[in-house]
Design an enzyme around this catalytic site. Sequence first.
Site, mmCIF file in Angstrom:
data_model
loop_
_atom_site.group_PDB
_atom_site.id
_atom_site.type_symbol
_atom_site.label_atom_id
_atom_site.label_comp_id
_atom_site.label_asym_id
_atom_site.label_seq_id
_atom_site.Cartn_x
_atom_site.Cartn_y
_atom_site.Cartn_z
ATOM 1 N N CYS A 1 -3.887 1.233 6.684
ATOM 2 C CA CYS A 1 -4.339 0.513 7.882
ATOM 3 C C CYS A 1 -4.957 1.458 8.902
ATOM 4 O O CYS A 1 -5.725 1.034 9.752
ATOM 5 C CB CYS A 1 -3.198 -0.294 8.478
ATOM 6 N N GLY B 1 1.022 -6.101 7.391
ATOM 7 C CA GLY B 1 0.069 -6.667 6.430
ATOM 8 C C GLY B 1 -1.192 -7.093 7.145
ATOM 9 O O GLY B 1 -1.536 -6.519 8.185
ATOM 10 N N SER B 2 -1.855 -8.108 6.615
ATOM 11 C CA SER B 2 -3.150 -8.491 7.183
ATOM 12 C C SER B 2 -2.971 -9.273 8.481
ATOM 13 O O SER B 2 -1.944 -9.923 8.707
ATOM 14 C CB SER B 2 -3.920 -9.335 6.168
ATOM 15 N N ASN C 1 0.807 -1.230 0.000
ATOM 16 C CA ASN C 1 0.000 0.000 0.000
ATOM 17 C C ASN C 1 0.843 1.285 0.000
ATOM 18 O O ASN C 1 0.419 2.298 -0.522
ATOM 19 C CB ASN C 1 -1.029 0.004 1.137
ATOM 20 N N GLU D 1 2.603 -5.295 12.628
ATOM 21 C CA GLU D 1 1.762 -4.122 12.382
ATOM 22 C C GLU D 1 0.676 -4.598 11.422
ATOM 23 O O GLU D 1 0.943 -4.794 10.239
ATOM 24 C CB GLU D 1 2.634 -3.003 11.794
ATOM 25 N N LEU D 2 -0.532 -4.826 11.961
ATOM 26 C CA LEU D 2 -1.545 -5.548 11.187
ATOM 27 C C LEU D 2 -2.736 -4.655 10.824
ATOM 28 O O LEU D 2 -2.610 -3.442 10.776
ATOM 29 C CB LEU D 2 -1.972 -6.782 11.986
ATOM 30 N N GLU E 1 -12.076 -5.332 7.836
ATOM 31 C CA GLU E 1 -11.416 -4.136 7.318
ATOM 32 C C GLU E 1 -11.653 -4.028 5.813
ATOM 33 O O GLU E 1 -11.260 -4.933 5.071
ATOM 34 C CB GLU E 1 -9.901 -4.271 7.581
ATOM 35 N N LYS F 1 11.765 -8.848 2.454
ATOM 36 C CA LYS F 1 10.930 -9.280 1.332
ATOM 37 C C LYS F 1 9.854 -8.216 1.176
ATOM 38 O O LYS F 1 8.948 -8.115 1.992
ATOM 39 C CB LYS F 1 10.276 -10.648 1.578
ATOM 40 N N ALA F 2 10.019 -7.410 0.167
ATOM 41 C CA ALA F 2 9.019 -6.362 -0.070
ATOM 42 C C ALA F 2 7.931 -6.939 -0.972
ATOM 43 O O ALA F 2 8.021 -8.083 -1.428
ATOM 44 C CB ALA F 2 9.681 -5.147 -0.687
HETATM 45 P P1 NAD Z 1 -2.657 -10.826 2.022
HETATM 46 O O1 NAD Z 1 -3.093 -11.094 3.411
HETATM 47 O O2 NAD Z 1 -2.580 -11.982 1.082
HETATM 48 O O3 NAD Z 1 -1.217 -10.109 1.963
HETATM 49 C C1 NAD Z 1 -0.865 -9.029 2.783
HETATM 50 C C2 NAD Z 1 0.655 -8.861 2.647
HETATM 51 O O4 NAD Z 1 1.302 -9.988 3.211
HETATM 52 C C3 NAD Z 1 1.174 -8.810 1.207
HETATM 53 O O5 NAD Z 1 2.216 -7.873 1.142
HETATM 54 C C4 NAD Z 1 1.703 -10.211 0.925
HETATM 55 O O6 NAD Z 1 2.778 -10.232 0.011
HETATM 56 C C5 NAD Z 1 2.178 -10.638 2.277
HETATM 57 N N1 NAD Z 1 2.056 -12.078 2.504
HETATM 58 C C6 NAD Z 1 0.995 -12.869 2.213
HETATM 59 N N2 NAD Z 1 1.237 -14.144 2.616
HETATM 60 C C7 NAD Z 1 2.489 -14.153 3.166
HETATM 61 C C8 NAD Z 1 3.301 -15.154 3.764
HETATM 62 N N3 NAD Z 1 2.866 -16.419 3.924
HETATM 63 N N4 NAD Z 1 4.522 -14.804 4.207
HETATM 64 C C9 NAD Z 1 4.969 -13.533 4.092
HETATM 65 N N5 NAD Z 1 4.252 -12.532 3.549
HETATM 66 C C10 NAD Z 1 3.015 -12.838 3.090
HETATM 67 O O7 NAD Z 1 -3.682 -9.813 1.472
HETATM 68 P P2 NAD Z 1 -3.669 -8.754 0.314
HETATM 69 O O8 NAD Z 1 -4.773 -9.114 -0.630
HETATM 70 O O9 NAD Z 1 -2.326 -8.480 -0.258
HETATM 71 O O10 NAD Z 1 -4.124 -7.508 1.165
HETATM 72 C C11 NAD Z 1 -5.402 -7.571 1.774
HETATM 73 C C12 NAD Z 1 -5.377 -7.256 3.209
HETATM 74 O O11 NAD Z 1 -4.091 -7.080 3.763
HETATM 75 C C13 NAD Z 1 -6.067 -5.945 3.426
HETATM 76 O O12 NAD Z 1 -7.431 -6.146 3.550
HETATM 77 C C14 NAD Z 1 -5.467 -5.423 4.670
HETATM 78 O O13 NAD Z 1 -6.201 -5.878 5.776
HETATM 79 C C15 NAD Z 1 -4.118 -6.058 4.738
HETATM 80 N N6 NAD Z 1 -3.019 -5.117 4.498
HETATM 81 C C16 NAD Z 1 -2.636 -4.363 5.532
HETATM 82 C C17 NAD Z 1 -1.612 -3.454 5.368
HETATM 83 C C18 NAD Z 1 -1.172 -2.586 6.513
HETATM 84 O O14 NAD Z 1 -0.596 -1.537 6.279
HETATM 85 N N7 NAD Z 1 -1.393 -3.014 7.756
HETATM 86 C C19 NAD Z 1 -1.001 -3.326 4.124
HETATM 87 C C20 NAD Z 1 -1.421 -4.129 3.059
HETATM 88 C C21 NAD Z 1 -2.439 -5.040 3.269
#
Ligand code: NAD
Length: 478
Positions: free
Chosen positions: A282, A226-227, A150, A248-249, A379, A173-174
């Site tokens: 987030c 991330g999520s 994001n 940071e979720l 969310e 890992k970005a």
């Molecule tokens: P996702 O849950 O599949 O991925 C979220 C992030 O985690 C991505 O960057 C992805 O590359 C990484 N990821 C996924 N599986 C992983 C694993 N097993 N090991 C390491 N990294 C992994 O979901 P998405 O479709 O990319 O994003 C959807 C949801 O993610 C959003 O609804 C939001 O809740 C959340 N999100 C939160 C933030 C934040 O700033 N907190 C940022 C991006 C996404």
Amino acid sequence: MSTYPDLHLYINGEWRKTARDLPVINPATEEEIGRLPHAEKSDLDDALEAAEAGFRVWSQTPPVERASVLVNAAALMRKRQEEIATAITQEHGKPITQARLEVIRGCEFFEWDAGEATRTYGRVIPSGPGVRHVVHHQPIGVVAAFSPWNFPMSQPSRKVAGAIAAGCSVILKASEETPAGALHIARALHDAGLPPGVLNLVFGEPAEISEHLIKQDPVRLVAFTGSTAVGRHLTMLAAQHMTPVLMELGGHAPVIVCEDTDVETAAISGAIRKMRNAGQVCTSPTRFFVHESIFEQYADAFVSRAAETIVGNGFEPNVEMGPLANDRRVAALTELVDDARDQGAEVRTGGSRLGDKGYFFEPTVLVNVPDSARVMQEEPFGPLAMINPVASLDEAIEKANSVPYGLAAYGFTNRADYVDRMIEGIEAGNVSINTLEASLPETPFGGVKHSGYGREGGTEGLHNYMITKNVSHSLTIV
Ligand code: NAD
């Protein structure tokens, strides 16, 4: 417009291509803009070996020298602002004006953490004669860091700056969907003289990379943004090795609007902030609880400003909101809006995909949304606001706390007693009053409940990347 960068992995101070690469897509046009090399296990093992060696060098480098590399890297990124911002808009879709601000914010994380690198003070604990107890803070070791799509540049900046300021080495890992921001960080640090192995950048299959890295002995911290679902999974992997995590979720930020506030101004500021980064933040303000005496006026002003949002390709002038970053978000938002509508919510503006090219979605406002609607619990991570009336501040606080998340929360009022009740009552890591800014480099940022734990930024930030060691020293043998 400058061209999108040639993408590489960065391992042990060298740029690397691999046998397998996958496309990076511009979400505004759905066109391929680059090919991203994906790491094999052997690349990850090289990164681990480099990070171990890098840690030995960097942890022994004086903090002022570390700080100087960080500051110089930030200066380079400021100079390269236009090039980095252009790449961000290409891969993520956000308006170029917002991408430029993101680059500056990323630089500010570097600059703040550079200062903090020189202030990781310990303390002396008073004791009897001839005995000293001294508390030291030392870098934790190799950090496995995972950053999302994001904010392609400021999200990885936060993790990389904190870790290397503390004296750690990093394997980052970005996001595979938005790799250029992290690539530019690696480039700037390389050019600023960061020793080989201190930062390593990899891309690939996220689950394969995290599973492989987290179980390795040299990895002493897992830092993820991330999520909540993925964060929980990585926390469980790390727990098997007793490795600490910084998580940071997700968030689902409430906004409490009290009856004494300036209604029009609060509504317009809410609508503008909601659509920033197409709501993919987030801390994005999402659940608006408005006192019933001002509800209609607030909802009308909010809806009319939201509906005026200029949506389009982020390179076009005056565009306020770009596409969503990927087609998963379009599908997720469509489902959430349909569910809320079926349950009786009123769709006051938006609610659908825009056009048939690019992942555009209308700025969307729902009012009178029942608590049973999925979107009141999940969310949305998109340009979607829910506005509901409440009869009292107590009811608003109860509703604010009714989700498993607790990252950011906002309140609008001029009454000191209301402010006090919100500060005491709201379950969140960050509470902002009369502003929708939730975090700055100098303030600690992070969540409670399912929004994670640990803090980034502020004077707290570097402590995640350090261990506390107590040294007891008796001048004679006792
Ligand atoms: P996702 O849950 O599949 O991925 C979220 C992030 O985690 C991505 O960057 C992805 O590359 C990484 N990821 C996924 N599986 C992983 C694993 N097993 N090991 C390491 N990294 C992994 O979901 P998405 O479709 O990319 O994003 C959807 C949801 O993610 C959003 O609804 C939001 O809740 C959340 N999100 C939160 C933030 C934040 O700033 N907190 C940022 C991006 C996404």
